[in-house]
Design a protein around this motif. Structure first.
Motif, PDB file in Angstrom:
ATOM      1  N   VAL A  71       0.122  -3.760  22.462  1.00  0.00           N
ATOM      2  CA  VAL A  71      -0.117  -2.531  21.699  1.00  0.00           C
ATOM      3  C   VAL A  71       0.100  -1.313  22.592  1.00  0.00           C
ATOM      4  O   VAL A  71       0.761  -0.343  22.211  1.00  0.00           O
ATOM      5  N   GLY A  72      -0.441  -1.366  23.804  1.00  0.00           N
ATOM      6  CA  GLY A  72      -0.273  -0.251  24.733  1.00  0.00           C
ATOM      7  C   GLY A  72       1.189   0.001  25.075  1.00  0.00           C
ATOM      8  O   GLY A  72       1.628   1.157  25.158  1.00  0.00           O
ATOM      9  N   ALA A  73       1.956  -1.068  25.268  1.00  0.00           N
ATOM     10  CA  ALA A  73       3.377  -0.920  25.582  1.00  0.00           C
ATOM     11  C   ALA A  73       4.121  -0.261  24.426  1.00  0.00           C
ATOM     12  O   ALA A  73       4.966   0.617  24.634  1.00  0.00           O
ATOM     13  N   LEU A  74       3.813  -0.676  23.210  1.00  0.00           N
ATOM     14  CA  LEU A  74       4.481  -0.086  22.045  1.00  0.00           C
ATOM     15  C   LEU A  74       4.121   1.387  21.877  1.00  0.00           C
ATOM     16  O   LEU A  74       4.991   2.222  21.603  1.00  0.00           O
ATOM     17  N   LEU A  75       2.853   1.711  22.068  1.00  0.00           N
ATOM     18  CA  LEU A  75       2.438   3.117  21.985  1.00  0.00           C
ATOM     19  C   LEU A  75       3.096   3.930  23.096  1.00  0.00           C
ATOM     20  O   LEU A  75       3.597   5.034  22.863  1.00  0.00           O
ATOM     21  N   LEU A  79       5.657   7.159  23.040  1.00  0.00           N
ATOM     22  CA  LEU A  79       5.244   8.428  23.647  1.00  0.00           C
ATOM     23  C   LEU A  79       6.180   8.906  24.751  1.00  0.00           C
ATOM     24  O   LEU A  79       6.480  10.086  24.848  1.00  0.00           O
ATOM     25  N   ALA A  80       6.634   7.960  25.606  1.00  0.00           N
ATOM     26  CA  ALA A  80       7.353   8.398  26.809  1.00  0.00           C
ATOM     27  C   ALA A  80       8.454   7.442  27.243  1.00  0.00           C
ATOM     28  O   ALA A  80       8.771   7.364  28.427  1.00  0.00           O
ATOM     29  N   GLY A  81       9.016   6.685  26.336  1.00  0.00           N
ATOM     30  CA  GLY A  81      10.117   5.797  26.703  1.00  0.00           C
ATOM     31  C   GLY A  81       9.669   4.642  27.589  1.00  0.00           C
ATOM     32  O   GLY A  81       8.522   4.228  27.546  1.00  0.00           O
ATOM     33  N   GLU A  82      10.596   4.147  28.419  1.00  0.00           N
ATOM     34  CA  GLU A  82      10.304   2.964  29.240  1.00  0.00           C
ATOM     35  C   GLU A  82       9.156   3.171  30.216  1.00  0.00           C
ATOM     36  O   GLU A  82       8.347   2.270  30.424  1.00  0.00           O
ATOM     37  N   ALA A  83       9.088   4.345  30.842  1.00  0.00           N
ATOM     38  CA  ALA A  83       7.987   4.617  31.775  1.00  0.00           C
ATOM     39  C   ALA A  83       6.648   4.573  31.036  1.00  0.00           C
ATOM     40  O   ALA A  83       5.666   4.031  31.545  1.00  0.00           O
ATOM     41  N   GLY A  84       6.622   5.112  29.847  1.00  0.00           N
ATOM     42  CA  GLY A  84       5.407   5.086  29.035  1.00  0.00           C
ATOM     43  C   GLY A  84       5.050   3.678  28.607  1.00  0.00           C
ATOM     44  O   GLY A  84       3.881   3.331  28.503  1.00  0.00           O
TER      45      GLY A  84
END
Length: 173
Positions: A71-75, A79-84
């Motif tokens: 979930v965090g990776a998808l959010l 929000l900020a692309g790959e770094a996000g």
């Protein structure tokens, strides 16, 4: 960890009459592999304002961390692309380290919104039955455009709105 469609369900019990039926139905659905409780929180406030809260999950701590990371990776991706995505995965895993996805602070948030003598529940329900259908749709090139639950009262409201549009009123012959 593959994730089936997950529903956020929030239920209010203005005048709770608990007899164990809800828990029994959840148990039946879980034992039949129809759903999995990602996390659930129930809060009851007695007439004096005293609180009773329970929280449970079908996920192990590792599964909760994995779910949080997904979930965090998808959010983070949104929000900020790959770094996000990477930062979100780490933050999500940390959030799930206690074995729950819903934060303990949710107890107080729910408690603040319910009246004495009432109860409320929040549940994240994974619909295991729907995952194979979702996957088949994807393999066929389908892309979900919308998904929503249609409740009987929704149909009544649609009928009322349509009757207003065509000038048909209740009791008009």
């Amino acid at each position: 960890m593959p994730i089936g469609p997950v529903q956020l369900l929030v239920v209010s019990f203005p005048e709770p009459d608990f007899r164990g039926e809800v828990i029994e139905e959840l148990r039946r659905l879980r034992e039949s592999d129809i759903i999995r409780l990602v996390d659930a929180l129930a809060v009851q406030k007695d007439l004096d304002g005293n609180l009773e809260a329970i929280q449970w999950s079908d996920l192990s701590v590792q599964e909760s961390e994995d779910f949080g990371a997904t979930v965090g990776a998808l959010l983070g991706l949104g929000l900020a692309g790959e770094a996000g995505m990477e930062a979100g995965a780490v933050a999500g895993a940390e959030a799930g380290a206690d074995g729950h996805v819903l934060e303990e602070s949710e107890v107080w948030d729910v408690a603040d919104t319910i009246e004495p003598g009432s109860a409320a529940a929040i549940a994240l329900i994974e619909h295991l039955w729907a995952a194979p259908l979702r996957d088949a749709i994807a393999r066929a090139g389908g892309v979900p455009v919308s998904d929503a639950w249609v409740h009987p009262l929704d149909l009544v409201e649609i009928g009322l709105a349509a009757s207003d549009e065509v000038g048909v009123g209740v009791g008009v012959a």
